[in-house]
Write a protein that holds these residues in place. Structure first.
Motif, PDB file in Angstrom:
ATOM      1  N   SER A 193       0.764  -1.294  -0.072  1.00 41.49           N
ATOM      2  CA  SER A 193      -0.095  -0.132   0.020  1.00 41.49           C
ATOM      3  C   SER A 193       0.979   1.271  -0.025  1.00 41.49           C
ATOM      4  CB  SER A 193      -0.982   0.108   1.271  1.00 41.49           C
ATOM      5  OG  SER A 193      -1.583  -0.869   1.217  1.00 41.49           O
ATOM      6  N   LYS A 194       0.164   2.248  -0.652  1.00 35.83           N
ATOM      7  CA  LYS A 194       1.000   3.503  -0.533  1.00 35.83           C
ATOM      8  C   LYS A 194       0.656   4.120   0.642  1.00 35.83           C
ATOM      9  CE  LYS A 194       2.200   5.904  -4.254  1.00 35.83           C
ATOM     10  NZ  LYS A 194       2.278   6.731  -5.238  1.00 35.83           N
ATOM     11  N   ILE A 195       1.147   5.344   1.138  1.00 34.77           N
ATOM     12  CA  ILE A 195       1.141   6.112   2.352  1.00 34.77           C
ATOM     13  C   ILE A 195      -0.224   6.253   2.642  1.00 34.77           C
ATOM     14  CG2 ILE A 195       1.747   8.254   1.422  1.00 34.77           C
ATOM     15  CD1 ILE A 195       2.742   6.972   5.097  1.00 34.77           C
ATOM     16  N   ASP A 196      -1.086   6.891   2.014  1.00 34.60           N
ATOM     17  CA  ASP A 196      -2.404   7.349   2.414  1.00 34.60           C
ATOM     18  C   ASP A 196      -3.095   6.120   2.845  1.00 34.60           C
ATOM     19  OD1 ASP A 196      -1.892   9.852   1.803  1.00 34.60           O
ATOM     20  OD2 ASP A 196      -2.622   9.975  -0.061  1.00 34.60           O
ATOM     21  N   LYS A 197      -3.358   4.960   1.854  1.00 37.64           N
ATOM     22  CA  LYS A 197      -3.884   3.912   2.159  1.00 37.64           C
ATOM     23  C   LYS A 197      -3.216   2.893   3.583  1.00 37.64           C
ATOM     24  CE  LYS A 197      -6.800   0.237   0.953  1.00 37.64           C
ATOM     25  NZ  LYS A 197      -6.112  -0.798   2.033  1.00 37.64           N
ATOM     26  N   LEU A 198      -2.032   3.132   3.595  1.00 35.67           N
ATOM     27  CA  LEU A 198      -1.350   2.614   4.898  1.00 35.67           C
ATOM     28  C   LEU A 198      -1.997   3.332   6.090  1.00 35.67           C
ATOM     29  CD1 LEU A 198       0.692   0.735   6.027  1.00 35.67           C
ATOM     30  CD2 LEU A 198       2.446   2.299   5.962  1.00 35.67           C
ATOM     31  N   ARG A 199      -2.014   4.555   6.115  1.00 32.04           N
ATOM     32  CA  ARG A 199      -2.253   5.250   7.147  1.00 32.04           C
ATOM     33  C   ARG A 199      -3.797   4.995   7.607  1.00 32.04           C
ATOM     34  NH1 ARG A 199       0.197  10.242   5.248  1.00 32.04           N
ATOM     35  NH2 ARG A 199       1.956  10.737   6.578  1.00 32.04           N
ATOM     36  N   THR A 200      -4.692   4.952   6.776  1.00 31.99           N
ATOM     37  CA  THR A 200      -6.094   4.629   7.042  1.00 31.99           C
ATOM     38  C   THR A 200      -6.114   2.977   7.302  1.00 31.99           C
ATOM     39  OG1 THR A 200      -6.958   6.104   5.074  1.00 31.99           O
ATOM     40  CG2 THR A 200      -8.228   4.152   5.637  1.00 31.99           C
ATOM     41  N   ASP A 201      -5.339   2.123   6.841  1.00 36.11           N
ATOM     42  CA  ASP A 201      -5.414   0.645   7.496  1.00 36.11           C
ATOM     43  C   ASP A 201      -4.801   0.752   8.808  1.00 36.11           C
ATOM     44  OD1 ASP A 201      -6.349  -0.051   4.852  1.00 36.11           O
ATOM     45  OD2 ASP A 201      -4.496  -0.744   4.220  1.00 36.11           O
ATOM     46  N   LEU A 202      -3.662   1.403   9.077  1.00 40.52           N
ATOM     47  CA  LEU A 202      -3.324   1.492  10.585  1.00 40.52           C
ATOM     48  C   LEU A 202      -4.238   2.022  11.463  1.00 40.52           C
ATOM     49  CD1 LEU A 202       0.578   2.595   9.723  1.00 40.52           C
ATOM     50  CD2 LEU A 202      -0.259   0.299  10.422  1.00 40.52           C
ATOM     51  N   ARG A 203      -4.907   2.934  11.045  1.00 43.45           N
ATOM     52  CA  ARG A 203      -6.059   3.660  12.083  1.00 43.45           C
ATOM     53  C   ARG A 203      -6.939   2.468  12.324  1.00 43.45           C
ATOM     54  NH1 ARG A 203      -4.986   8.746   9.459  1.00 43.45           N
ATOM     55  NH2 ARG A 203      -6.545   8.344   7.886  1.00 43.45           N
ATOM     56  N   THR A 204      -7.340   2.128  11.183  1.00 48.83           N
ATOM     57  CA  THR A 204      -8.478   0.811  11.408  1.00 48.83           C
ATOM     58  C   THR A 204      -8.101  -0.284  12.402  1.00 48.83           C
ATOM     59  OG1 THR A 204      -9.227   1.479   9.134  1.00 48.83           O
ATOM     60  CG2 THR A 204     -10.040  -0.715  10.203  1.00 48.83           C
ATOM     61  N   GLU A 205      -6.923  -0.706  12.151  1.00 49.77           N
ATOM     62  CA  GLU A 205      -6.200  -1.809  12.667  1.00 49.77           C
ATOM     63  C   GLU A 205      -6.098  -1.380  14.416  1.00 49.77           C
ATOM     64  OE1 GLU A 205      -4.857  -5.696  13.642  1.00 49.77           O
ATOM     65  OE2 GLU A 205      -6.058  -4.740  11.928  1.00 49.77           O
ATOM     66  N   THR A 206      -5.630  -0.139  14.438  1.00 47.94           N
ATOM     67  CA  THR A 206      -5.315   0.276  15.937  1.00 47.94           C
ATOM     68  C   THR A 206      -6.837   0.122  16.755  1.00 47.94           C
ATOM     69  OG1 THR A 206      -3.415   1.693  15.332  1.00 47.94           O
ATOM     70  CG2 THR A 206      -4.594   2.086  17.159  1.00 47.94           C
ATOM     71  N   THR A 207      -7.770   0.672  16.079  1.00 48.22           N
ATOM     72  CA  THR A 207      -9.165   0.694  16.578  1.00 48.22           C
ATOM     73  C   THR A 207      -9.536  -0.650  17.198  1.00 48.22           C
ATOM     74  OG1 THR A 207      -9.909   2.771  15.269  1.00 48.22           O
ATOM     75  CG2 THR A 207     -11.452   1.385  16.519  1.00 48.22           C
ATOM     76  N   ARG A 208      -9.153  -1.762  16.117  1.00 47.28           N
ATOM     77  CA  ARG A 208      -9.759  -2.809  16.443  1.00 47.28           C
ATOM     78  C   ARG A 208      -8.761  -3.446  17.398  1.00 47.28           C
ATOM     79  NH1 ARG A 208      -8.281  -8.206  15.167  1.00 47.28           N
ATOM     80  NH2 ARG A 208      -6.476  -7.497  14.552  1.00 47.28           N
ATOM     81  N   ILE A 209      -7.599  -3.259  17.667  1.00 51.64           N
ATOM     82  CA  ILE A 209      -6.586  -3.685  18.753  1.00 51.64           C
ATOM     83  C   ILE A 209      -6.954  -3.116  19.971  1.00 51.64           C
ATOM     84  CG2 ILE A 209      -4.189  -3.415  19.573  1.00 51.64           C
ATOM     85  CD1 ILE A 209      -3.373  -3.733  16.780  1.00 51.64           C
ATOM     86  N   LEU A 210      -7.330  -1.847  20.210  1.00 51.12           N
ATOM     87  CA  LEU A 210      -7.832  -1.343  21.436  1.00 51.12           C
ATOM     88  C   LEU A 210      -9.143  -2.164  21.776  1.00 51.12           C
ATOM     89  CD1 LEU A 210      -7.395   2.453  20.606  1.00 51.12           C
ATOM     90  CD2 LEU A 210      -5.926   0.951  22.336  1.00 51.12           C
ATOM     91  N   GLY A 211      -9.966  -2.484  20.804  1.00 57.04           N
ATOM     92  CA  GLY A 211     -11.032  -3.056  21.302  1.00 57.04           C
ATOM     93  C   GLY A 211     -10.809  -4.634  21.824  1.00 57.04           C
ATOM     94  N   GLN A 212      -9.674  -5.051  21.350  1.00 53.40           N
ATOM     95  CA  GLN A 212      -9.516  -6.375  21.947  1.00 53.40           C
ATOM     96  C   GLN A 212      -8.629  -6.341  23.228  1.00 53.40           C
ATOM     97  OE1 GLN A 212      -6.714  -7.729  18.620  1.00 53.40           O
ATOM     98  NE2 GLN A 212      -8.312  -8.895  17.653  1.00 53.40           N
ATOM     99  N   MET A 213      -8.345  -5.012  23.698  1.00 56.08           N
ATOM    100  CA  MET A 213      -7.474  -4.884  25.038  1.00 56.08           C
ATOM    101  C   MET A 213      -8.477  -5.557  26.084  1.00 56.08           C
ATOM    102  SD  MET A 213      -5.897  -1.446  26.238  1.00 56.08           S
ATOM    103  CE  MET A 213      -5.746  -1.005  27.967  1.00 56.08           C
ATOM    104  N   GLN A 214      -9.664  -5.100  26.033  1.00 55.75           N
ATOM    105  CA  GLN A 214     -10.577  -5.502  27.064  1.00 55.75           C
ATOM    106  C   GLN A 214     -11.058  -7.091  27.138  1.00 55.75           C
ATOM    107  OE1 GLN A 214     -11.393  -3.645  29.700  1.00 55.75           O
ATOM    108  NE2 GLN A 214     -10.001  -2.142  28.716  1.00 55.75           N
TER     109      GLN A 214
END
Length: 738
Positions: free
Chosen positions: A430-451
């Motif tokens: 992925s290029k940088i713009d798509k990568l940023r979007t994917d990283l933000r989405t994955e981070t949100t999912r990871i924070l949900g898994q924390m609990q």
């Protein structure tokens, strides 16, 4: 001095208006649950502080069960004044523990010498014994207002609330020759309403009075007498409530400033209710206006209470408490040992700590409580209910302590396990713009898994979540930075390609493109190797290779044209400068020929190699046409004829020179570069069209064409048959190489 209704808010106004002169605290009655009798006197430190009072005295006492919030409430009350509180009342360090023993006293002295006395009494559940009841009775007789504090459990009050009210009622009425005159209020902390009625689960109680009425009616059978006494004590006493704070506020409640929302909405109303209509101490309708008189009054009441014999309310079986306390001590040691061993077994495995430790600790706690209940099952449950709750609180406390110690490592382990999930996104091409979007989405999912992690369920706060979120965001920034570096590297290589590669030779350009792609891939993989990522190009290699070849063809054509125009422009510039000079016609001719050669050489030097059909000869004909056009203007027929006569005269004079013996001078016409030069014949069988001179050790070569002529094969040429252009330049007379 009598108080009027206008003085209802007197104490609160004095606290909030900056009228506090001093705040002191001291032990008042030095006692503890293990003692069987009160100390002989009131503590001397408290007596000394009280003797210094020279105004009216407003005494208030807070009583009730342990851990209800008595000390915390009194400290918050003092903090309302914004006066530096150097020695607050001691509070429990953690839930399940207790600090106050006996009675503690805080004295707030105002600038008008009036004093507010705040008495902090040990919990009613610290011992259903004579000492506890006498301490309660003492505050009933020396204070003008008492507040009984209870912390509402999540499931609501039960028999322990009735027992506590019964204890307070019995203590208040236990001193036969004294009559308690203090006003009463009841404070419920952590209050959550509505609650189901203890008698009928289909009925909900929406107000404190409704709930208390239903609760006190639930005492039946052997407890009916206690319920009746507790109901009589509570009748007419207003109930003050405060809602349950969040865990974050609860753990730092003593540090909250007065302008905090919780303090303003919950604490200030409680303080106002506690301080409202508090009367000064009176003796026989006369207000006491100095501390010494109050100390004398205290000593008289204390002596009377200390010598009194009271009937204990619900300790018919004192041995039960001893048995329960012994079992509690044993189970606390067992819980501590078992939990410490469980932590030790898992200390080197953060995965097990994260996923199985808390359930294991809770299992230890539950098993211990079951064992405790089984051991005491033959005894009346109400006699050891408090110890059971103490064991539950102690076990929860132990788990919280373990959580606090291990939580930083669990959070770090969680981050270490989630970083690779973010890293993998960099291997998707992925290029940088798509990568940023994917990283933000994955981070949100990871924070949900924390609990979903067992250890962290219910054990995290906003600080923990912010820590994890900041760490993940920082990792995102690192990954995006490397991606930006990689994309910049590719853009730089493309610019270099456009700048230096212009040949349309397919094989050469293809090799250059492949090399550029390989170097970029190596650079990119090296950058991402830190994150353990197998990098994938964000470009389609085959498509890019084809596009770059097409681009190279366009650039090659454009560059060739640009170089041609530049060469022609430079040649025209030199023509203009030369024609404006004072040089002779032959000199101009020679200079122009030289500039023509220079321009051509620069043109070919600046072209990309290998040369191709679009570049070879692209400018030669154009420059030659310009040259001939200038020559036509420069060499008129008359000029040409005069040059011919001058050159022939020069050649004739040169032929008359005396040469060495056996040597002759011949004039040679070079068919290669079409010019005339003089050649000597001594010892030579041939001559080369090239002039050499040695000057300061440097060999200088003129612009001869390099043809070699054999004298034996030379043919005479009629001079009139030669082109007129040979006369434009000077006659070459220097010796040529043999």
């Amino acid at each position: 001095m009598a108080s009027s209704s206008a003085q209802a808010d007197y104490l609160l106004q004095m606290l909030k208006s900056g009228q506090v002169k001093n705040i002191d605290s001291s032990i008042f009655i030095d006692s503890n649950p293990s003692q069987t009798a009160l100390p002989s006197t009131i503590d001397s430190r408290a007596i000394n502080l009280l003797n210094n009072i020279s105004g009216r005295i407003y005494p208030i006492a807070l009583r009730g069960k342990c851990q209800a919030g008595k000390s915390t409430t009194l400290n918050r009350l003092a903090k309302i004044s914004n006066f530096p509180l150097t020695k607050p009342l001691e509070v429990a360090e953690s839930f399940g523990g207790s600090t106050t023993e006996g009675i503690w006293l805080m004295i707030i002295t105002f600038t008008n010498e009036d004093a507010l006395l705040l008495f902090d009494v040990q919990g009613t559940d610290r011992g259903a014994d004579e000492v506890t009841h006498k301490l309660i009775a003492f505050t009933d007789h020396i204070c003008t207002k008492v507040v009984d504090v209870f912390r509402m459990p999540l499931e609501g009050f039960s028999n322990d609330y009735i027992n506590a009210l019964y204890c307070l009622a019995m203590a208040r009425d236990s001193i036969k020759n004294l009559k308690a005159a203090s006003d009463k209020s009841i404070l419920w902390t952590n209050c959550v309403l509505p609650k189901r009625s203890p008698l009928n689960s289909t009925i909900f109680c929406n107000t404190p009075d409704e709930y208390q009425t239903e609760l006190l009616k639930s005492s039946i059978g052997e407890r009916a007498l206690q319920g009746t006494k507790a109901k009589s004590y509570a009748e007419g006493a207003p109930i003050i409530t405060t809602s349950k704070p969040s865990d974050e506020i609860l753990f730092k409640i003593s540090e909250l400033e007065n302008d905090h929302v919780f303090v303003q909405n919950e604490v200030i109303p409680i303080v106002n209710s506690i301080l409202k209509n508090v009367q000064p101490v009176k003796i026989a309708a006369h207000v006491i206006n100095d501390g010494r008189s109050f100390v004398q009054y205290l000593n008289n009441v204390y002596s009377n209470i200390r010598s009194s014999v009271i009937d204990l309310p619900f300790c018919a079986l004192p041995m039960i408490r001893s048995i329960a306390m012994s079992a509690l001590k044993e189970k606390k040691q067992f819980v501590t040992c078992q939990m410490d061993q469980e932590v030790s077994r898992n200390s080197n495995d953060m995965h097990r700590i994260s996923n199985t430790l808390i359930p294991a600790l809770r299992n230890i706690k539950n098993n211990c409580i079951v064992q405790f209940q089984q051991e005491l099952s033959d005894l009346p449950r109400e006699q050891w209910e408090d110890q059971l709750k103490d064991l539950d609180e102690f076990s929860n406390n132990k788990i919280r302590t373990i959580v606090d110690i291990l939580k930083p490592n669990v959070l770090l382990h969680f981050l270490e396990q989630t970083y690779p999930k973010l890293n993998q996104l960099c291997g998707l091409g992925s290029k940088i713009d798509k990568l940023r979007t994917d990283l933000r989405t994955e981070t949100t999912r990871i924070l949900g898994q924390m609990q979903q992690i067992s250890f962290l369920q219910g054990n995290t706060n906003s600080v923990d979540r912010e820590y994890v979120e900041r760490a993940l965001q920082h990792h995102q920034v690192q990954l995006c930075y490397v991606q930006e570096v990689v994309e910049y590297d590719w853009q730089r290589r493309i610019k270099d390609f456009e700048k230096y590669i212009y040949s349309d030779d397919d094989e050469g350009v293809g090799a250059a493109i492949d090399k550029m792609i390989r170097e970029h891939e190596g650079f990119s993989q090296q950058k991402f190797s830190t994150f353990g990522v197998t990098w994938k190009p964000f470009i389609n290699i085959d498509t890019t290779r084809s596009e770059l070849k097409q681009l190279n063809i366009k650039l090659s054509q454009k560059t060739s044209l640009d170089r041609k125009n530049q060469c022609i422009s430079e040649f025209n510039k030199q023509i203009g400068m030369l024609m404006a000079s004072n040089r002779t016609v032959p000199e101009k001719y020679g200079k122009l020929k030289m500039e023509l050669e220079i321009c051509l050489r620069q043109y070919y030097d600046n072209l990309p190699w290998p040369l191709n059909d679009q570049t070879i000869g692209a400018v030669d004909d154009e420059l030659q046409r310009i040259f001939y056009r200038v020559m036509q203007n420069l060499f008129t027929p008359a000029v040409k004829e005069q040059l011919k006569r001058d050159r022939m005269a020069q050649m004739e004079m040169m032929s008359k020179l005396n040469l060495d013996k056996n040597e002759s001078l011949l004039w040679v016409y070079c068919v290669g570069c079409r010019r005339i030069f003089a050649g000597r014949t001594r010892g030579c069988v041939n001559v080369t069209c090239c002039q050499f001179k040695n000057k300061a050790g440097v060999k200088i070569v003129d612009h001869g064409c390099g043809f070699t002529f054999e004298w034996a094969k030379a043919q005479p040429v009629p001079i009139n048959t030669l082109s007129s252009e040979i006369w434009f330049s000077s006659i070459e007379t220097d010796q040529r190489t043999c």
